[in-house]
Design an enzyme around this catalytic site. Structure first.
Site, mmCIF file in Angstrom:
data_model
loop_
_atom_site.group_PDB
_atom_site.id
_atom_site.type_symbol
_atom_site.label_atom_id
_atom_site.label_comp_id
_atom_site.label_asym_id
_atom_site.label_seq_id
_atom_site.Cartn_x
_atom_site.Cartn_y
_atom_site.Cartn_z
ATOM 1 N N ASP A 162 -5.752 -15.075 8.658
ATOM 2 C CA ASP A 162 -4.549 -14.893 7.829
ATOM 3 C C ASP A 162 -3.421 -15.849 8.208
ATOM 4 O O ASP A 162 -2.261 -15.460 8.348
ATOM 5 C CB ASP A 162 -4.038 -13.440 7.938
ATOM 6 C CG ASP A 162 -4.975 -12.430 7.280
ATOM 7 O OD1 ASP A 162 -5.702 -12.824 6.359
ATOM 8 O OD2 ASP A 162 -4.977 -11.265 7.708
ATOM 9 N N ASP B 217 -0.753 -13.548 1.624
ATOM 10 C CA ASP B 217 -1.300 -12.472 2.465
ATOM 11 C C ASP B 217 -1.612 -13.057 3.840
ATOM 12 O O ASP B 217 -2.767 -13.262 4.207
ATOM 13 C CB ASP B 217 -2.553 -11.878 1.822
ATOM 14 C CG ASP B 217 -2.989 -10.616 2.550
ATOM 15 O OD1 ASP B 217 -2.252 -10.174 3.457
ATOM 16 O OD2 ASP B 217 -4.057 -10.087 2.221
ATOM 17 N N ASP C 260 2.423 1.659 3.374
ATOM 18 C CA ASP C 260 3.338 0.634 3.899
ATOM 19 C C ASP C 260 4.766 1.131 3.708
ATOM 20 O O ASP C 260 5.683 0.735 4.440
ATOM 21 C CB ASP C 260 3.217 -0.689 3.131
ATOM 22 C CG ASP C 260 1.881 -1.367 3.349
ATOM 23 O OD1 ASP C 260 1.221 -1.051 4.348
ATOM 24 O OD2 ASP C 260 1.492 -2.199 2.495
ATOM 25 N N MET D 140 2.459 -5.807 -7.063
ATOM 26 C CA MET D 140 1.138 -5.198 -6.887
ATOM 27 C C MET D 140 1.242 -3.981 -5.981
ATOM 28 O O MET D 140 2.025 -3.973 -5.023
ATOM 29 C CB MET D 140 0.196 -6.249 -6.279
ATOM 30 C CG MET D 140 -1.168 -5.779 -5.880
ATOM 31 S SD MET D 140 -1.270 -5.088 -4.193
ATOM 32 C CE MET D 140 -1.917 -6.492 -3.294
ATOM 33 N N HIS E 140 -10.803 -14.759 3.396
ATOM 34 C CA HIS E 140 -12.029 -13.975 3.274
ATOM 35 C C HIS E 140 -13.208 -14.835 2.822
ATOM 36 O O HIS E 140 -14.336 -14.653 3.262
ATOM 37 C CB HIS E 140 -11.801 -12.802 2.316
ATOM 38 C CG HIS E 140 -10.738 -11.852 2.806
ATOM 39 N ND1 HIS E 140 -10.325 -10.763 2.101
ATOM 40 C CD2 HIS E 140 -10.007 -11.855 3.956
ATOM 41 C CE1 HIS E 140 -9.386 -10.115 2.786
ATOM 42 N NE2 HIS E 140 -9.174 -10.782 3.912
ATOM 43 N N GLU F 93 -9.050 -13.999 -1.765
ATOM 44 C CA GLU F 93 -8.226 -14.403 -0.608
ATOM 45 C C GLU F 93 -8.909 -15.550 0.118
ATOM 46 O O GLU F 93 -10.078 -15.457 0.503
ATOM 47 C CB GLU F 93 -8.013 -13.230 0.359
ATOM 48 C CG GLU F 93 -7.251 -13.693 1.600
ATOM 49 C CD GLU F 93 -6.945 -12.601 2.609
ATOM 50 O OE1 GLU F 93 -6.521 -11.524 2.193
ATOM 51 O OE2 GLU F 93 -7.141 -12.861 3.810
ATOM 52 N N ASP G 253 -10.685 -12.744 10.737
ATOM 53 C CA ASP G 253 -9.723 -12.905 9.649
ATOM 54 C C ASP G 253 -8.386 -13.384 10.213
ATOM 55 O O ASP G 253 -7.616 -12.605 10.759
ATOM 56 C CB ASP G 253 -9.560 -11.534 8.963
ATOM 57 C CG ASP G 253 -8.768 -11.609 7.677
ATOM 58 O OD1 ASP G 253 -8.599 -12.723 7.143
ATOM 59 O OD2 ASP G 253 -8.318 -10.555 7.205
ATOM 60 N N LYS H 9 -14.391 -9.270 0.850
ATOM 61 C CA LYS H 9 -14.311 -9.726 2.240
ATOM 62 C C LYS H 9 -15.701 -9.501 2.842
ATOM 63 O O LYS H 9 -16.305 -8.463 2.598
ATOM 64 C CB LYS H 9 -13.246 -8.919 2.996
ATOM 65 C CG LYS H 9 -12.947 -9.464 4.384
ATOM 66 C CD LYS H 9 -11.790 -8.708 5.051
ATOM 67 C CE LYS H 9 -11.466 -9.334 6.407
ATOM 68 N NZ LYS H 9 -10.411 -8.621 7.131
ATOM 69 N N GLU I 56 -10.787 -7.136 -4.315
ATOM 70 C CA GLU I 56 -10.665 -8.193 -3.296
ATOM 71 C C GLU I 56 -11.868 -8.160 -2.354
ATOM 72 O O GLU I 56 -12.054 -7.206 -1.601
ATOM 73 C CB GLU I 56 -9.373 -7.975 -2.505
ATOM 74 C CG GLU I 56 -9.186 -8.996 -1.393
ATOM 75 C CD GLU I 56 -7.856 -8.823 -0.663
ATOM 76 O OE1 GLU I 56 -6.976 -8.105 -1.165
ATOM 77 O OE2 GLU I 56 -7.716 -9.415 0.416
ATOM 78 N N HIS J 89 0.872 -1.167 0.000
ATOM 79 C CA HIS J 89 0.000 0.000 0.000
ATOM 80 C C HIS J 89 0.907 1.214 0.000
ATOM 81 O O HIS J 89 2.019 1.145 0.545
ATOM 82 C CB HIS J 89 -0.842 0.070 1.272
ATOM 83 C CG HIS J 89 -1.715 -1.112 1.500
ATOM 84 N ND1 HIS J 89 -1.321 -2.215 2.212
ATOM 85 C CD2 HIS J 89 -2.985 -1.348 1.128
ATOM 86 C CE1 HIS J 89 -2.293 -3.084 2.260
ATOM 87 N NE2 HIS J 89 -3.323 -2.594 1.605
ATOM 88 N N ASP K 69 -4.495 -13.815 -3.366
ATOM 89 C CA ASP K 69 -3.972 -13.804 -1.993
ATOM 90 C C ASP K 69 -4.170 -15.188 -1.396
ATOM 91 O O ASP K 69 -5.308 -15.671 -1.288
ATOM 92 C CB ASP K 69 -4.732 -12.776 -1.133
ATOM 93 C CG ASP K 69 -4.266 -11.357 -1.401
ATOM 94 O OD1 ASP K 69 -3.379 -11.161 -2.255
ATOM 95 O OD2 ASP K 69 -4.795 -10.435 -0.751
HETATM 96 C C1 GLT Z 1 -5.335 -5.791 4.618
HETATM 97 C C2 GLT Z 1 -6.270 -6.926 4.295
HETATM 98 C C3 GLT Z 1 -5.770 -7.758 3.199
HETATM 99 C C4 GLT Z 1 -5.704 -7.022 1.890
HETATM 100 C C5 GLT Z 1 -4.691 -5.956 1.892
HETATM 101 C C6 GLT Z 1 -4.789 -5.188 0.590
HETATM 102 S S1 GLT Z 1 -4.752 -4.954 3.270
HETATM 103 O O1 GLT Z 1 -4.238 -6.253 5.344
HETATM 104 O O2 GLT Z 1 -6.469 -7.702 5.470
HETATM 105 O O3 GLT Z 1 -6.550 -8.893 3.011
HETATM 106 O O4 GLT Z 1 -5.328 -7.917 0.885
HETATM 107 O O5 GLT Z 1 -5.411 -3.965 0.710
HETATM 108 MN MN MN Z 2 -5.811 -9.981 1.192
HETATM 109 MN MN MN Z 3 -7.250 -11.619 5.358
#
Ligand code: GLT
Ligand code: MN
Ligand code: MN
Length: 394
Positions: free
Chosen positions: A262, A292, A61, A92, A224, A221, A260, A187, A185, A58, A250
């Site tokens: 991750d 991600d 970042d 990206m 998500h 992702e 979330d 979510k 993306e 971003h 992702d």
């Molecule tokens: C954020 C989010 C991610 C996204 C990123 C892109 S930012 O951390 O949780 O899933 O991919 O904006």
């Molecule tokens: Mn993501």
């Molecule tokens: Mn996530």
């Protein structure tokens, strides 16, 4: 050293890490940071040494929102030097439209037109930064585009604002002549109670309403999709099927219906990860594979690279070996072929509607009892795939 693969082997894939992923210092809504972290240029060096090909970022970042021109030049100089040294690229870029409190009720979809204008302004600058760094993909994750209170905004108003913003930005990219593809993306929730484009299916429908649908793809992702309790393989397959998954995805891990998480790719769901990698192999996907994910809070600064980042890449490569084994396993292939055996003549009758086809179909002697008697060895195939994943068919 217990690494499964060498940096060179990893380098053969298009592995990418968001700066925010390895940069995560273990903070959560209930606790402070549990490790120190490193500046962006050092993250690049560590990732490069492990065999990653790219980073994603971003705007903020890399460059803090209130940085002076001199600070910006300084950070960019260090960062691009590290990229060159490691022979890495920025795959990206994106715009942080969620952290600052100005986005507390949305960015592109905020009810206040001045906030929407600020979001567009900030995103154009982030697109310029991405282009300057050579990024060919720009991701839109609308974390704040949603609501807690439905009385305050009609969701259709949100979709409409979102649509106009993406249309505006597509034209901006075209005007600047940037070779850039957008990827949306989805979510379902977090940080908003409900986010406007919650699933890949919703994003695919949204893309058809845009002025330049050909410029916009999906950035799916794993976490998500699973937060919504859906099957990520199915969701992603639809994006592939509609030719909307060519540039970016992702990858991570997630237990269904939770916050979330991750997690590291492949750490929690061998079947899901296997079919994900198989899908990429089958579709000859050549876009970025962006991990991600976040290391656990218990992981140290060096562990973030040695165990977490390397683990993501190696889990992918392990699954890729399993896909090759799946393709070569005679019994598995025979069972699959038997279950999916076609009938060319019958299929032709169903593929093209005509009065003659209707007549023939009506007359076909199809006995549902007999059809239902045919044995389908799906259960046997399932067993064999599990055996393969657990190393019992070598
Ligand atoms: C954020 C989010 C991610 C996204 C990123 C892109 S930012 O951390 O949780 O899933 O991919 O904006
Ligand atoms: Mn993501
Ligand atoms: Mn996530």
């Amino acid at each position: 050293m217990s690494s499964l693969y060498t940096p060179q082997q990893r380098r053969a894939e298009r592995f990418e890490f968001g700066l925010w992923t390895v940069g995560n210092v273990g903070r959560d809504p209930f606790g402070e940071a549990s490790r120190e972290g490193m500046p962006p240029w050092r993250r690049v060096e560590e990732l490069g040494a492990l065999g990653a090909s790219a980073v994603a970022l971003h705007d903020n970042d890399l460059i803090p929102m209130n940085a002076t021109q001199a600070e910006r030049d300084d950070i960019l100089g260090q960062f691009t030097t590290s990229l060159r040294k490691q022979d890495m690229v920025v795959g990206m870029a994106s715009c942080n439209l969620f952290y600052h409190r100005v986005f507390r009720d949305g960015a592109f979809t905020a009810s206040d037109p001045k906030v929407r204008a600020f979001a567009l302004q900030k995103t154009m600058k982030a697109i310029d930064l991405g282009a300057e760094l050579g990024a060919k993909v720009f991701v839109f994750w609308g974390g704040r585009e949603g609501a807690e209170v439905d009385a305050a905004r009609d969701p259709a108003q949100g979709f409409e604002h979102y649509r106009k913003a993406i249309n505006f930005l597509c034209k901006y990219v075209k005007d600047q002549g940037y070779p850039m593809t957008f990827a949306i993306e989805p979510k379902p929730n977090e940080p908003r109670s409900d986010i406007y484009l919650p699933t890949i299916g919703a994003c695919l429908a949204f893309i058809t309403t845009l002025d330049h649908p050909e410029m916009v793809e999906i950035n799916g992702e794993t976490a998500h999709t699973k937060m919504a309790g859906l099957n990520h393989y199915h969701e992603m397959k639809m994006a592939f099927w509609m030719n909307k998954c060519n540039v970016h995805q992702d990858l991570n891990g997630q237990k269904p219906l939770r916050y979330d998480q991750d997690f590291k790719f492949g750490s929690d769901d061998p079947f899901g990860s296997f079919f994900h990698v198989k899908m990429n192999v089958d579709h000859e996907y050549t876009g970025w594979l962006n991990f991600d994910a976040h290391a656990h809070r218990t992981t140290s600064d060096m562990g973030v690279y040695r165990d977490f980042a390397a683990g993501n890449m190696d889990n992918y490569l392990m699954m890729k070996e399993k896909v090759a084994q799946f393709d070569e396993d005679r019994s598995i292939q025979d069972l699959y072929a038997e279950i999916n055996a076609g009938d060319v003549k019958l299929q032709a009758l169903m593929d093209a509607y005509s009065a003659a086809a209707v007549g023939k179909l009506r007359e076909l002697p199809l006995d549902p009892e007999k059809l239902a008697d045919r044995e389908l060895k799906i259960e046997a195939l399932e067993n064999q795939v599990l055996q393969l994943l657990l190393g019992k068919r070598d």
